[in-house]
Design an enzyme around this catalytic site. Structure first.
Site, PDB file in Angstrom:
ATOM      1  N   ASP A  44      -6.531  -1.461  -0.631  1.00 48.46           N
ATOM      2  CA  ASP A  44      -6.999  -0.335   0.173  1.00 48.46           C
ATOM      3  C   ASP A  44      -8.467  -0.533   0.549  1.00 48.46           C
ATOM      4  OD1 ASP A  44      -6.383   2.616   1.032  1.00 48.46           O
ATOM      5  OD2 ASP A  44      -8.384   2.606   0.106  1.00 48.46           O
ATOM      6  N   TRP A  91       0.834  -1.206   0.000  1.00 47.94           N
ATOM      7  CA  TRP A  91       0.000   0.000   0.000  1.00 47.94           C
ATOM      8  C   TRP A  91       0.868   1.255   0.000  1.00 47.94           C
ATOM      9  CZ3 TRP A  91      -0.858   4.547   2.402  1.00 47.94           C
ATOM     10  CH2 TRP A  91      -2.065   5.189   2.152  1.00 47.94           C
ATOM     11  N   TYR A 128       1.149   3.942  -2.996  1.00 44.64           N
ATOM     12  CA  TYR A 128       0.719   5.316  -2.724  1.00 44.64           C
ATOM     13  C   TYR A 128       1.860   6.292  -3.025  1.00 44.64           C
ATOM     14  CZ  TYR A 128      -1.375   9.330  -0.439  1.00 44.64           C
ATOM     15  OH  TYR A 128      -1.898  10.571  -0.191  1.00 44.64           O
TER      16      TYR A 128
END
Length: 106
Positions: free
Chosen positions: A61, A41, A45
């Site tokens: 997510d 994640w 990101y």
């Protein structure tokens, strides 16, 4: 989390970790995943934000998956990964849209 933040900060300050905008998406993600405590994640990101990578689908997510469910789309990481191929090469925008959907209907 503290260890991950400290490890990343140490690696950045020593030059062992480079997250500059001149890296490719896969290279940046690979480098970040080598840092203990940084997962998929965070790596994805960072690629979206640092590189402006347009084709990163953050399929694990939870907020994105909630938005997908609210729109009647697959709401599991595997399901949204498979469905999301139709959004390539703009899956980052789909991620942002699904976040917005989830947050706008809370």
């Amino acid at each position: 989390r503290i260890d991950a933040i400290h490890g990343a900060a140490t690696a950045l300050s020593s030059g062992a970790l480079d997250v500059s905008a001149n890296l490719g998406v896969d290279d940046l993600i690979t480098r970040l995943l080598r840092v203990p405590g940084i997962g998929r994640w965070t790596a994805h990101y960072t690629a979206m934000r640092v590189l402006g990578a347009p084709d990163v689908l953050m399929s694990t997510d939870l907020v994105m998956l909630k938005g997908a469910a609210m729109l009647g789309l697959p709401s599991t990481p595997r399901g949204i990964d498979e469905f999301g191929f139709r959004w390539a090469p703009y899956r980052s925008y789909a991620t942002l849209h699904l976040w917005r959907v989830a947050q706008s209907k809370e």
